[in-house]
Design an enzyme around this catalytic site. Sequence first.
Site, PDB file in Angstrom:
ATOM      1  N   SER A   1      -3.482 -31.607  18.655  1.00  0.00           N
ATOM      2  CA  SER A   1      -4.626 -31.596  17.743  1.00  0.00           C
ATOM      3  C   SER A   1      -5.246 -30.204  17.723  1.00  0.00           C
ATOM      4  CB  SER A   1      -5.654 -32.617  18.239  1.00  0.00           C
ATOM      5  OG  SER A   1      -6.893 -32.401  17.622  1.00  0.00           O
TER       6      SER A   1
ATOM      7  N   TYR B   1     -11.172 -36.219  24.464  1.00  0.00           N
ATOM      8  CA  TYR B   1     -10.069 -36.046  23.506  1.00  0.00           C
ATOM      9  C   TYR B   1      -9.602 -34.585  23.505  1.00  0.00           C
ATOM     10  CZ  TYR B   1      -7.617 -36.582  18.994  1.00  0.00           C
ATOM     11  OH  TYR B   1      -6.677 -36.616  17.988  1.00  0.00           O
TER      12      TYR B   1
HETATM   13  P1  NAD Z   1      -4.189 -44.198  14.208  1.00  0.00           P
HETATM   14  O1  NAD Z   1      -5.307 -44.780  14.987  1.00  0.00           O
HETATM   15  O2  NAD Z   1      -4.042 -44.533  12.767  1.00  0.00           O
HETATM   16  O3  NAD Z   1      -2.806 -44.556  14.932  1.00  0.00           O
HETATM   17  C1  NAD Z   1      -2.645 -44.630  16.309  1.00  0.00           C
HETATM   18  C2  NAD Z   1      -1.730 -45.804  16.602  1.00  0.00           C
HETATM   19  O4  NAD Z   1      -1.546 -45.869  18.023  1.00  0.00           O
HETATM   20  C3  NAD Z   1      -2.312 -47.161  16.171  1.00  0.00           C
HETATM   21  O5  NAD Z   1      -1.375 -47.862  15.365  1.00  0.00           O
HETATM   22  C4  NAD Z   1      -2.578 -47.894  17.474  1.00  0.00           C
HETATM   23  O6  NAD Z   1      -2.374 -49.298  17.399  1.00  0.00           O
HETATM   24  C5  NAD Z   1      -1.557 -47.233  18.399  1.00  0.00           C
HETATM   25  N1  NAD Z   1      -1.933 -47.365  19.803  1.00  0.00           N
HETATM   26  C6  NAD Z   1      -3.178 -47.248  20.344  1.00  0.00           C
HETATM   27  N2  NAD Z   1      -3.126 -47.474  21.665  1.00  0.00           N
HETATM   28  C7  NAD Z   1      -1.827 -47.722  21.971  1.00  0.00           C
HETATM   29  C8  NAD Z   1      -1.152 -48.035  23.169  1.00  0.00           C
HETATM   30  N3  NAD Z   1      -1.807 -48.128  24.354  1.00  0.00           N
HETATM   31  N4  NAD Z   1       0.179 -48.228  23.124  1.00  0.00           N
HETATM   32  C9  NAD Z   1       0.858 -48.160  21.946  1.00  0.00           C
HETATM   33  N5  NAD Z   1       0.264 -47.867  20.778  1.00  0.00           N
HETATM   34  C10 NAD Z   1      -1.060 -47.646  20.788  1.00  0.00           C
HETATM   35  O7  NAD Z   1      -4.283 -42.618  14.442  1.00  0.00           O
HETATM   36  P2  NAD Z   1      -3.628 -41.421  13.640  1.00  0.00           P
HETATM   37  O8  NAD Z   1      -4.719 -40.728  12.940  1.00  0.00           O
HETATM   38  O9  NAD Z   1      -2.429 -41.850  12.887  1.00  0.00           O
HETATM   39  O10 NAD Z   1      -3.205 -40.485  14.864  1.00  0.00           O
HETATM   40  C11 NAD Z   1      -1.892 -40.376  15.348  1.00  0.00           C
HETATM   41  C12 NAD Z   1      -1.840 -39.218  16.341  1.00  0.00           C
HETATM   42  O11 NAD Z   1      -2.248 -38.008  15.701  1.00  0.00           O
HETATM   43  C13 NAD Z   1      -2.772 -39.393  17.536  1.00  0.00           C
HETATM   44  O12 NAD Z   1      -2.164 -38.842  18.695  1.00  0.00           O
HETATM   45  C14 NAD Z   1      -3.968 -38.569  17.165  1.00  0.00           C
HETATM   46  O13 NAD Z   1      -4.680 -38.147  18.288  1.00  0.00           O
HETATM   47  C15 NAD Z   1      -3.298 -37.411  16.443  1.00  0.00           C
HETATM   48  N6  NAD Z   1      -4.158 -36.657  15.541  1.00  0.00           N
HETATM   49  C16 NAD Z   1      -4.771 -37.231  14.468  1.00  0.00           C
HETATM   50  C17 NAD Z   1      -5.571 -36.434  13.640  1.00  0.00           C
HETATM   51  C18 NAD Z   1      -6.266 -37.010  12.451  1.00  0.00           C
HETATM   52  O14 NAD Z   1      -6.990 -36.255  11.787  1.00  0.00           O
HETATM   53  N7  NAD Z   1      -6.083 -38.270  12.149  1.00  0.00           N
HETATM   54  C19 NAD Z   1      -5.741 -35.096  13.904  1.00  0.00           C
HETATM   55  C20 NAD Z   1      -5.111 -34.548  15.009  1.00  0.00           C
HETATM   56  C21 NAD Z   1      -4.319 -35.335  15.806  1.00  0.00           C
END
Ligand code: NAD
Length: 283
Positions: free
Chosen positions: A166, A179
């Site tokens: 991130s 985070y």
């Molecule tokens: P999201 O919440 O849509 O997806 C995360 C998924 O992980 C969900 O489907 C959830 O059910 C699953 N999950 C949660 N806990 C779990 C566990 N213990 N075991 C298995 N699965 C589990 O989030 P996203 O926005 O798609 O983010 C995906 C990745 O990208 C994450 O690592 C997040 O930190 C990173 N990220 C997101 C952004 C953003 O702007 N959305 C920015 C930077 C990084």
Amino acid sequence: MEDLSFKDLQNSVCVITGGAGVLGNSIARSLASVGVVPVILDINEEAARQVAEDISSEFGVKCYGYKTNVLDKGSLEDVHRQILSEVGEIDMLINGAGGNSPKATTKLEQLTEDDLNDLEDGFFGLELEGFQKVFDLNFTGTLLPTLVFTKDMVIRQRGVVLNISSMNSYKPLTKIPAYSAAKASINNFTEWLAVHFAKVGVRVNALAPGFFLTNQNRFLLLDEKSGNLTARGEKIIANTPMGVFGEPDDLNGTVLFLLSDLSRFITGICIPVDGGYSAFGGV
Ligand code: NAD
């Protein structure tokens, strides 16, 4: 002439943790579009199966969905056995499960003199439990799947790991210390493991998405009632030179590049996909 069509990825198997989430879903679709067999692992079983079913029918490829908890080594080992028997050898791992929580988020960005009588809205109001949960999901939730899924890759001397970091891994964002610390540790771990595996044919890289409007950050970026940008959302847009939030599909070119042989001499890096955010000094 180099083949730029990602043909080398065809029929390979890629496990995506958190694959039923917003970014994971988009990544899985892009994998299916170039002939990869995506294996969606998610704690949300129904969503994992639904995403797999949708991708299979939309792209006419095999796609699998399994319930897995990335924080439970036993659950990962069980699903590992299941994948080997139902899908085949795993070629690539994307560690996508992660996210922040309001329980690890301070109300205040900074403490000022006005807050000295009530410090609970800042650092001192954080509960260890919330902090630990977010740290574990992002760091341990990357470490454990990597432990379980890369041993076969190392033995076969071929494989790729892609971690999802991130923007706050480079410079912490205000309000979300757990985070930020966890994602910084992802970059460090990516470098460490890349070096450790460099002579046995397994590459380890990361990508750092900038700001994408998704479930985990919607409460920070959009006002619940009006739907307008919060002050924080406005600040982000002002600091993103391209002036917009990312769309989930914006990650996919970088994902495919880092998985394919096109990046065969690249290991231990983290690529920002951020509309210029990390390059901008704010002035
Ligand atoms: P999201 O919440 O849509 O997806 C995360 C998924 O992980 C969900 O489907 C959830 O059910 C699953 N999950 C949660 N806990 C779990 C566990 N213990 N075991 C298995 N699965 C589990 O989030 P996203 O926005 O798609 O983010 C995906 C990745 O990208 C994450 O690592 C997040 O930190 C990173 N990220 C997101 C952004 C953003 O702007 N959305 C920015 C930077 C990084």
